[in-house]
Write a protein that holds these residues in place. Structure first.
Motif, PDB file in Angstrom:
ATOM      1  N   CYS A   1      -9.383  -1.713   0.583  1.00 33.79           N
ATOM      2  CA  CYS A   1      -7.993  -1.370   0.874  1.00 33.79           C
ATOM      3  C   CYS A   1      -7.237  -1.012  -0.406  1.00 33.79           C
ATOM      4  O   CYS A   1      -6.450  -0.053  -0.426  1.00 33.79           O
ATOM      5  N   GLU A   2      -7.484  -1.756  -1.465  1.00 32.62           N
ATOM      6  CA  GLU A   2      -6.838  -1.463  -2.742  1.00 32.62           C
ATOM      7  C   GLU A   2      -7.234  -0.074  -3.240  1.00 32.62           C
ATOM      8  O   GLU A   2      -6.396   0.697  -3.720  1.00 32.62           O
ATOM      9  N   GLU A   3      -8.518   0.255  -3.108  1.00 32.45           N
ATOM     10  CA  GLU A   3      -9.010   1.554  -3.576  1.00 32.45           C
ATOM     11  C   GLU A   3      -8.370   2.707  -2.806  1.00 32.45           C
ATOM     12  O   GLU A   3      -8.114   3.775  -3.375  1.00 32.45           O
ATOM     13  N   HIS A   4      -8.098   2.486  -1.514  1.00 35.06           N
ATOM     14  CA  HIS A   4      -7.531   3.540  -0.675  1.00 35.06           C
ATOM     15  C   HIS A   4      -6.019   3.396  -0.490  1.00 35.06           C
ATOM     16  O   HIS A   4      -5.432   4.138   0.305  1.00 35.06           O
ATOM     17  N   ASP A   5      -5.428   2.463  -1.211  1.00 35.88           N
ATOM     18  CA  ASP A   5      -3.981   2.233  -1.159  1.00 35.88           C
ATOM     19  C   ASP A   5      -3.508   1.903   0.256  1.00 35.88           C
ATOM     20  O   ASP A   5      -2.441   2.342   0.694  1.00 35.88           O
ATOM     21  N   VAL A   6      -4.315   1.144   0.979  1.00 36.77           N
ATOM     22  CA  VAL A   6      -3.966   0.676   2.323  1.00 36.77           C
ATOM     23  C   VAL A   6      -3.446  -0.760   2.214  1.00 36.77           C
ATOM     24  O   VAL A   6      -4.083  -1.613   1.605  1.00 36.77           O
ATOM     25  N   GLY A   7      -2.287  -1.013   2.783  1.00 36.83           N
ATOM     26  CA  GLY A   7      -1.726  -2.358   2.728  1.00 36.83           C
ATOM     27  C   GLY A   7      -2.573  -3.345   3.508  1.00 36.83           C
ATOM     28  O   GLY A   7      -2.996  -3.048   4.627  1.00 36.83           O
ATOM     29  N   PHE A   8      -2.831  -4.515   2.923  1.00 30.17           N
ATOM     30  CA  PHE A   8      -3.650  -5.542   3.582  1.00 30.17           C
ATOM     31  C   PHE A   8      -2.761  -6.711   3.989  1.00 30.17           C
ATOM     32  O   PHE A   8      -2.180  -7.399   3.146  1.00 30.17           O
TER      33      PHE A   8
ATOM     34  N   GLY B   1       0.807  -1.212   0.000  1.00 26.73           N
ATOM     35  CA  GLY B   1       0.000   0.000   0.000  1.00 26.73           C
ATOM     36  C   GLY B   1       0.842   1.264   0.000  1.00 26.73           C
ATOM     37  O   GLY B   1       1.942   1.319  -0.551  1.00 26.73           O
ATOM     38  N   LYS B   2       0.318   2.288   0.665  1.00 29.89           N
ATOM     39  CA  LYS B   2       0.959   3.603   0.658  1.00 29.89           C
ATOM     40  C   LYS B   2       2.259   3.658   1.456  1.00 29.89           C
ATOM     41  O   LYS B   2       2.960   4.674   1.419  1.00 29.89           O
ATOM     42  N   THR B   3       2.602   2.556   2.159  1.00 32.22           N
ATOM     43  CA  THR B   3       3.903   2.532   2.831  1.00 32.22           C
ATOM     44  C   THR B   3       5.041   2.518   1.821  1.00 32.22           C
ATOM     45  O   THR B   3       6.162   2.918   2.133  1.00 32.22           O
TER      46      THR B   3
ATOM     47  N   LEU C   1     -11.278   3.905   5.662  1.00 37.10           N
ATOM     48  CA  LEU C   1     -11.933   5.127   5.179  1.00 37.10           C
ATOM     49  C   LEU C   1     -11.389   6.382   5.849  1.00 37.10           C
ATOM     50  O   LEU C   1     -11.509   7.480   5.302  1.00 37.10           O
ATOM     51  N   SER C   2     -10.790   6.228   7.027  1.00 32.72           N
ATOM     52  CA  SER C   2     -10.235   7.391   7.727  1.00 32.72           C
ATOM     53  C   SER C   2      -8.989   7.939   7.036  1.00 32.72           C
ATOM     54  O   SER C   2      -8.621   9.107   7.234  1.00 32.72           O
ATOM     55  N   ASP C   3      -8.320   7.099   6.256  1.00 33.35           N
ATOM     56  CA  ASP C   3      -7.049   7.454   5.605  1.00 33.35           C
ATOM     57  C   ASP C   3      -5.962   7.828   6.612  1.00 33.35           C
ATOM     58  O   ASP C   3      -4.991   8.500   6.270  1.00 33.35           O
ATOM     59  N   LEU C   4      -6.111   7.388   7.852  1.00 31.18           N
ATOM     60  CA  LEU C   4      -5.132   7.669   8.897  1.00 31.18           C
ATOM     61  C   LEU C   4      -4.146   6.523   9.081  1.00 31.18           C
ATOM     62  O   LEU C   4      -3.080   6.709   9.667  1.00 31.18           O
ATOM     63  N   TYR C   5      -4.533   5.335   8.601  1.00 37.65           N
ATOM     64  CA  TYR C   5      -3.727   4.133   8.832  1.00 37.65           C
ATOM     65  C   TYR C   5      -3.222   3.598   7.498  1.00 37.65           C
ATOM     66  O   TYR C   5      -3.964   3.513   6.519  1.00 37.65           O
ATOM     67  N   GLU C   6      -1.941   3.214   7.491  1.00 34.15           N
ATOM     68  CA  GLU C   6      -1.306   2.801   6.246  1.00 34.15           C
ATOM     69  C   GLU C   6      -1.480   1.314   5.957  1.00 34.15           C
ATOM     70  O   GLU C   6      -1.331   0.891   4.813  1.00 34.15           O
ATOM     71  N   THR C   7      -1.769   0.538   7.002  1.00 34.99           N
ATOM     72  CA  THR C   7      -1.979  -0.904   6.822  1.00 34.99           C
ATOM     73  C   THR C   7      -3.119  -1.382   7.717  1.00 34.99           C
ATOM     74  O   THR C   7      -3.406  -0.780   8.750  1.00 34.99           O
ATOM     75  N   ILE C   8      -3.732  -2.472   7.292  1.00 35.56           N
ATOM     76  CA  ILE C   8      -4.729  -3.191   8.084  1.00 35.56           C
ATOM     77  C   ILE C   8      -4.263  -4.642   8.185  1.00 35.56           C
ATOM     78  O   ILE C   8      -3.921  -5.263   7.172  1.00 35.56           O
ATOM     79  N   GLN C   9      -4.252  -5.184   9.409  1.00 37.56           N
ATOM     80  CA  GLN C   9      -4.027  -6.620   9.574  1.00 37.56           C
ATOM     81  C   GLN C   9      -5.343  -7.221  10.049  1.00 37.56           C
ATOM     82  O   GLN C   9      -5.875  -6.835  11.097  1.00 37.56           O
ATOM     83  N   PHE C  10      -5.865  -8.156   9.255  1.00 38.07           N
ATOM     84  CA  PHE C  10      -7.220  -8.673   9.452  1.00 38.07           C
ATOM     85  C   PHE C  10      -7.252 -10.148   9.058  1.00 38.07           C
ATOM     86  O   PHE C  10      -6.538 -10.559   8.141  1.00 38.07           O
ATOM     87  N   PRO C  11      -8.067 -10.975   9.723  1.00 37.58           N
ATOM     88  CA  PRO C  11      -8.148 -12.399   9.339  1.00 37.58           C
ATOM     89  C   PRO C  11      -8.646 -12.556   7.902  1.00 37.58           C
ATOM     90  O   PRO C  11      -9.656 -11.970   7.526  1.00 37.58           O
ATOM     91  N   PHE C  12      -7.923 -13.351   7.124  1.00 40.96           N
ATOM     92  CA  PHE C  12      -8.327 -13.586   5.733  1.00 40.96           C
ATOM     93  C   PHE C  12      -7.827 -14.955   5.301  1.00 40.96           C
ATOM     94  O   PHE C  12      -6.638 -15.255   5.388  1.00 40.96           O
ATOM     95  N   SER C  13      -8.759 -15.783   4.849  1.00 45.38           N
ATOM     96  CA  SER C  13      -8.425 -17.134   4.400  1.00 45.38           C
ATOM     97  C   SER C  13      -9.501 -17.610   3.437  1.00 45.38           C
ATOM     98  O   SER C  13     -10.452 -16.888   3.146  1.00 45.38           O
TER      99      SER C  13
END
Length: 253
Positions: A178-185, A7-9, A152-164
């Motif tokens: 996340c892709e739309e807002h350039d946030v790393g997943f 993402g934006k990092t 949506l806040s655009d304050l955080y550069e990454t999200i760590q979330f359960p995904f499988s």
């Protein structure tokens, strides 16, 4: 090893990321170091840990001591006040033998820190970034609504979330958001919290999402070797594979 922009990092992260939370189960300090260095030698450059497991954080820091400049290092705090978070950060920096963390993540469920709030949590994270103690700020959560708000806040550069492979369509929509807002997943629990025992299926499913970085929790060399094998020999995504995915999703859901 393939590397993906987080993402934006703008950090280039290995598609196989090392989750060190279980490193304390390796059996010995020496074995933990061997596992970490074997991952590094295979091209893994992203190592993730947490202050919630001080022993694993220390084992990772010791194993990476002389190659710290070559890797991307993240850790997490789940403390509830800005004073505790500041203390956690200083302890993590000392334990991980570094002056600056590439990614510092705040673990939460329903509370989302915001700038200027009375709790001072986000402002503390921002000050740490300004002081060059951390480079990027992320969120760790299992709450879908909190994750969406963070994106949506655009304050955080990454999200760590359960995904499988077991994740709902709503989680797939979160990945797209996340892709739309350039946030790393960053995908935690890629094996569904231990429910999935079909590693090729789990690996192949996640490989379809180019912007997703799975964090594989590793505690022994055979686990690492399996993950590295499927990274080099990914399963073929064909009709049978998709049928297996759907069958697994239906069985568990």
């Amino acid at each position: 090893m393939e590397y993906v922009r987080l993402g934006k990092t703008d950090l280039l992260i290995s598609r196989v990321a090392f989750g060190a939370m279980r490193l304390s189960d390796a059996g010995s300090h020496e074995e933990a170091a061997l596992i970490v260095r074997k991952a590094y030698d295979a091209g893994v450059n992203f190592f993730d840990t947490s202050r919630r497991n001080p022993e694993s954080e220390k084992l990772l820091g010791d194993a990476l001591y002389d190659i710290r400049r070559n890797v991307i290092l993240s850790t997490t705090t789940n403390s509830k006040t800005y004073c505790e978070i500041s203390n956690d950060l200083e302890t993590s920096l000392m334990t991980l033998h570094c002056d600056c963390l590439d990614l510092y993540q705040f673990e939460t469920e329903v509370f989302l820190p915001l700038p200027g709030a009375a709790d001072k949590i986000y402002d503390t994270l921002l000050k740490a970034k300004e002081d060059k103690k951390i480079k990027h700020i992320g969120i760790v959560t299992t709450n879908l609504e909190t994750a969406k708000k963070a994106v949506l806040s655009d304050l955080y550069e990454t999200i760590q979330f359960p995904f499988s492979v077991l994740s709902s369509d709503e989680t797939i929509e979160l990945v797209k958001l996340c892709e739309e807002h350039d946030v790393g997943f960053i995908a935690m629990q890629p094996l569904g919290g231990g429910v999935i025992d079909n590693l090729p299926l789990a690996f192949g499913f996640l490989q379809q999402f180019e912007s997703v970085i799975p964090i594989w929790g590793i505690k022994c060399q055979p686990e690492l070797e399996q993950i590295l094998y499927f990274n080099e020999h990914p399963p073929v995504i064909d009709e049978k594979f998709n049928e297996d995915v759907e069958r697994t999703r239906m069985f568990f859901n």
